[in-house]
Each structure stands twice: as structure tokens, then as C-alpha cells.
Design a protein around this motif. Structure first.
Motif, PDB file in Angstrom:
ATOM      1  N   TRP A 105     -47.543  17.204  18.008  1.00 22.24           N
ATOM      2  CA  TRP A 105     -47.530  18.668  17.964  1.00 22.24           C
ATOM      3  C   TRP A 105     -48.639  19.320  18.787  1.00 22.24           C
ATOM      4  O   TRP A 105     -48.406  20.299  19.492  1.00 22.24           O
ATOM      5  CB  TRP A 105     -47.549  19.159  16.519  1.00 22.24           C
ATOM      6  CG  TRP A 105     -47.532  20.658  16.435  1.00 22.24           C
ATOM      7  CD1 TRP A 105     -48.475  21.468  15.892  1.00 22.24           C
ATOM      8  CD2 TRP A 105     -46.514  21.534  16.956  1.00 22.24           C
ATOM      9  NE1 TRP A 105     -48.119  22.788  16.034  1.00 22.24           N
ATOM     10  CE2 TRP A 105     -46.913  22.851  16.686  1.00 22.24           C
ATOM     11  CE3 TRP A 105     -45.318  21.331  17.635  1.00 22.24           C
ATOM     12  CZ2 TRP A 105     -46.166  23.959  17.060  1.00 22.24           C
ATOM     13  CZ3 TRP A 105     -44.565  22.425  18.018  1.00 22.24           C
ATOM     14  CH2 TRP A 105     -44.990  23.733  17.719  1.00 22.24           C
ATOM     15  N   LYS A 106     -49.841  18.731  18.739  1.00 20.18           N
ATOM     16  CA  LYS A 106     -50.952  19.353  19.468  1.00 20.18           C
ATOM     17  C   LYS A 106     -50.641  19.448  20.959  1.00 20.18           C
ATOM     18  O   LYS A 106     -50.995  20.410  21.622  1.00 20.18           O
ATOM     19  CB  LYS A 106     -52.233  18.542  19.266  1.00 20.18           C
ATOM     20  CG  LYS A 106     -52.936  18.887  17.969  1.00 20.18           C
ATOM     21  CD  LYS A 106     -54.238  18.136  17.853  1.00 20.18           C
ATOM     22  CE  LYS A 106     -54.807  18.290  16.458  1.00 20.18           C
ATOM     23  NZ  LYS A 106     -55.856  17.333  16.166  1.00 20.18           N
ATOM     24  N   ARG A 107     -49.993  18.400  21.464  1.00 22.43           N
ATOM     25  CA  ARG A 107     -49.651  18.364  22.890  1.00 22.43           C
ATOM     26  C   ARG A 107     -48.436  19.267  23.164  1.00 22.43           C
ATOM     27  O   ARG A 107     -48.407  19.997  24.145  1.00 22.43           O
ATOM     28  CB  ARG A 107     -49.349  16.916  23.293  1.00 22.43           C
ATOM     29  CG  ARG A 107     -49.371  16.662  24.774  1.00 22.43           C
ATOM     30  CD  ARG A 107     -49.497  15.174  25.060  1.00 22.43           C
ATOM     31  NE  ARG A 107     -48.409  14.395  24.489  1.00 22.43           N
ATOM     32  CZ  ARG A 107     -47.214  14.254  25.061  1.00 22.43           C
ATOM     33  NH1 ARG A 107     -46.947  14.864  26.194  1.00 22.43           N
ATOM     34  NH2 ARG A 107     -46.288  13.507  24.507  1.00 22.43           N
ATOM     35  N   VAL A 108     -47.462  19.187  22.260  1.00 26.75           N
ATOM     36  CA  VAL A 108     -46.200  19.928  22.480  1.00 26.75           C
ATOM     37  C   VAL A 108     -46.428  21.435  22.469  1.00 26.75           C
ATOM     38  O   VAL A 108     -45.878  22.157  23.293  1.00 26.75           O
ATOM     39  CB  VAL A 108     -45.142  19.530  21.415  1.00 26.75           C
ATOM     40  CG1 VAL A 108     -43.880  20.374  21.562  1.00 26.75           C
ATOM     41  CG2 VAL A 108     -44.802  18.056  21.519  1.00 26.75           C
ATOM     42  N   ARG A 109     -47.263  21.917  21.544  1.00 28.65           N
ATOM     43  CA  ARG A 109     -47.431  23.376  21.432  1.00 28.65           C
ATOM     44  C   ARG A 109     -48.098  23.982  22.664  1.00 28.65           C
ATOM     45  O   ARG A 109     -47.938  25.163  22.939  1.00 28.65           O
ATOM     46  CB  ARG A 109     -48.205  23.740  20.167  1.00 28.65           C
ATOM     47  CG  ARG A 109     -49.654  23.349  20.217  1.00 28.65           C
ATOM     48  CD  ARG A 109     -50.396  23.798  18.988  1.00 28.65           C
ATOM     49  NE  ARG A 109     -51.746  23.301  19.021  1.00 28.65           N
ATOM     50  CZ  ARG A 109     -52.637  23.498  18.086  1.00 28.65           C
ATOM     51  NH1 ARG A 109     -52.318  24.182  17.008  1.00 28.65           N
ATOM     52  NH2 ARG A 109     -53.834  23.012  18.198  1.00 28.65           N
ATOM     53  N   ASP A 110     -48.828  23.122  23.415  1.00 30.61           N
ATOM     54  CA  ASP A 110     -49.470  23.616  24.632  1.00 30.61           C
ATOM     55  C   ASP A 110     -48.583  23.487  25.859  1.00 30.61           C
ATOM     56  O   ASP A 110     -48.990  23.839  26.967  1.00 30.61           O
ATOM     57  CB  ASP A 110     -50.787  22.857  24.878  1.00 30.61           C
ATOM     58  CG  ASP A 110     -51.815  23.192  23.802  1.00 30.61           C
ATOM     59  OD1 ASP A 110     -51.699  24.288  23.214  1.00 30.61           O
ATOM     60  OD2 ASP A 110     -52.707  22.363  23.552  1.00 30.61           O
ATOM     61  N   MET A 111     -47.393  22.934  25.668  1.00 31.78           N
ATOM     62  CA  MET A 111     -46.486  22.771  26.810  1.00 31.78           C
ATOM     63  C   MET A 111     -45.965  24.119  27.281  1.00 31.78           C
ATOM     64  O   MET A 111     -45.882  25.063  26.495  1.00 31.78           O
ATOM     65  CB  MET A 111     -45.283  21.904  26.417  1.00 31.78           C
ATOM     66  CG  MET A 111     -45.579  20.450  26.320  1.00 31.78           C
ATOM     67  SD  MET A 111     -44.092  19.582  25.789  1.00 31.78           S
ATOM     68  CE  MET A 111     -44.687  17.912  25.858  1.00 31.78           C
ATOM     69  N   GLU A 112     -45.547  24.129  28.541  1.00 33.57           N
ATOM     70  CA  GLU A 112     -44.999  25.364  29.100  1.00 33.57           C
ATOM     71  C   GLU A 112     -43.690  25.740  28.392  1.00 33.57           C
ATOM     72  O   GLU A 112     -43.428  26.911  28.138  1.00 33.57           O
ATOM     73  CB  GLU A 112     -44.732  25.126  30.591  1.00 33.57           C
ATOM     74  CG  GLU A 112     -44.801  26.372  31.423  1.00 33.57           C
ATOM     75  CD  GLU A 112     -44.753  26.030  32.894  1.00 33.57           C
ATOM     76  OE1 GLU A 112     -43.706  26.300  33.503  1.00 33.57           O
ATOM     77  OE2 GLU A 112     -45.752  25.484  33.412  1.00 33.57           O
TER      78      GLU A 112
END
Lengths: 97, 156
Positions: free
Chosen positions: B50-57
Motif C-alpha cells: 500500500w505505501k508504494r501503491v498510494r504514491d503511484m501515478e
């Protein structure tokens, strides 16, 4: 029998989502499932570790020196001396080089 | 506090995307139970990152790609289509004939038909989701349609 265009029938099939009405799951179900999977992964990792430890023990145990009697010990000693090039076999006898 | 924020962000994302993801997994798997399993699996995978996904474009597209792969994996894992077919063959209705014909296609062919015909995705979107070149998507969609027509012919 029906002679309709198959892709048209397929399109209608995809449009019918009535079966999805009964499907219900919430955000907390996802969190629970994730926790359960983490637990399973930890348990699998522990199992693998235990297996590796058991295999290592068996390897160490099987590689231990076997007990030998005096005659056996003498044969091993001769074999080691041949390997080291200290003695050679000559006419069935063992001679120091 | 940060953990609470992440939790509520994920929850908002989940409720925003739940229906769309279910629709995709249902189009591919063809039954509600499998659709729910695949959708939940996709959300669990996203929550893991989630931490990585929420920062995705574009986290929505990422989730949909994961959902497609979860549904295809589930189809591959469950080789129960023969059983499904036995249960539904007696009825001669068109809807049943479609399900029977689909059940005899390969999982990737079912996914291609579901995404291109059912969901109206472009070849570019499908290529991105299935990680295959766009030209390959075009030829595989064509082959999947052909395979469906063939199986449909056997149902009639």
C-alpha cells in the motif's frame, strides 16, 4: 436452435452481472485475509527452517567418522600413506618409497 | 497516526474500486464466488504494497492489472470446468451455451474476451495488464474470438 451471432451472445453474457448482487465483502475482510496470509507465510517459513536444520543435522551425523577395528585402522592408514605418495605397492607388499 | 491515515486511505480506495474490480474478475471467471475470491486476492496484494501503491501515478490501473492476473491465476488453479459443464449442459438456453463454450477456452483466452468485449478495454490497456506486446494482444483476441465461435458452433 439459436443462430444468433456468437459474439453478440457473448456480449449479452458479459452484460448480465445479476449474480454479483449477492457478493459482499468489506475492507476489514481484506485486512483479516492479509493477516491470515502473513501468519501462513510465517508458519511456512518456520517449517522450512526446521526442515533445513533437520537436513543439516542428518548430513553432519552421516558424515561422522565410523568406528573401525585395528585392522581397518591399519588399512586406512596405508591408504592415506599411498595417497600422500609415501608408500607404493610392490608385488603385493607395501614398501616405503 | 500514520498507520491510521494509511488504513483510512486504503479503505477509501477499497470502497471506490470494489465494484469495478468485482466486475473485471466476474467477467473473467464467470461466477460470483470466484470473482469475489480473485477480487479479494487483488486487494490483499495491493494492501501488502500500500505505501508504494498510494504514491503511484495511477493506483487504479495497478489494482486492475493485479485483479486481472489474480482472476487468470485462479482460473488456471481451478480445473473444475468439466464439473461446471456437467451441471449445466442439460439446459439448452443461450446463456448456458455461452458459459459452456467459454468454459472450454483457455484462461488467457477467457481473460482476453472478458476485457476486450465485456469491459471494452483497448488493446493497449490489455497489453499493459497482461504484460504482452500490443500486436500480440490483437492476434490473441482474434484467436480467442475464433476459438469461442468454434466452441459455440459445437454447442448449437
Amino acid at each position: 436452435m439459436n443462430r444468433r451471432d456468437p459474439l453478440e451472445a457473448l456480449n449479452d453474457h458479459y452484460d448480465d452481472r445479476s449474480a454479483l448482487g449477492a457478493v459482499k465483502f468489506e475492507a476489514q475482510d481484506i485486512v483479516k485475509k492479509r493477516t491470515e496470509r502473513s501468519r501462513q507465510r510465517a508458519s511456512t517459513a518456520a517449517g522450512v527452517l526446521a526442515g533445513v536444520a533437520a537436513a543439516a543435522f542428518l548430513l553432519t551425523w552421516s558424515a561422522r567418522p565410523l568406528p573401525v577395528n585395528a585392522a581397518g585402522a591399519a588399512m586406512i592408514e596405508r591408504a592415506q600413506m599411498i595417497n600422500a605418495g609415501l608408500v607404493r605397492r610392490d608385488s603385493g607388499d607395501w614398501r616405503i618409497r | 497516526m500514520q498507520a491510521e491515515d494509511a488504513k483510512s486511505e486504503f479503505e477509501a480506495f477499497f470502497y471506490e474500486q470494489r465494484e469495478a474490480v468485482l466486475r473485471i474478475t466476474f467477467a473473467i471467471t464467470g461466477d460470483a464466488e470466484s470473482a469475489a475470491d480473485a477480487a479479494q486476492d487483488a486487494f490483499v496484494k495491493v494492501l501488502d504494497r500500500w505505501k508504494r501503491v498510494r504514491d503511484m501515478e495511477d493506483p487504479d490501473s495497478f489494482l486492475k492489472r493485479v485483479a486481472v492476473r489474480s482472476a487468470v491465476d485462479l482460473l488456471r488453479a481451478r480445473s473444475r470446468f468439466a464439473v461446471e459443464r456437467e451441471g449445466i449442459e442439460a439446459d439448452g438456453s443461450e446463456a448456458i451455451a455461452v458459459r459452456c463454450a467459454l468454459s472450454r477456452l483457455r484462461p488467457d483466452q477467457r481473460a482476453l474476451l472478458a476485457l476486450s468485449i465485456g469491459e471494452g478495454w483497448s488493446y493497449a490497456e490489455i497489453a499493459q495488464a497482461l504484460k504482452i506486446p500490443m500486436g500480440t494482444v490483437a492476434s490473441r483476441v482474434h484467436a480467442a474470438k475464433h476459438a469461442f465461435r468454434r466452441e459455440w458452433g459445437e454447442e448449437q
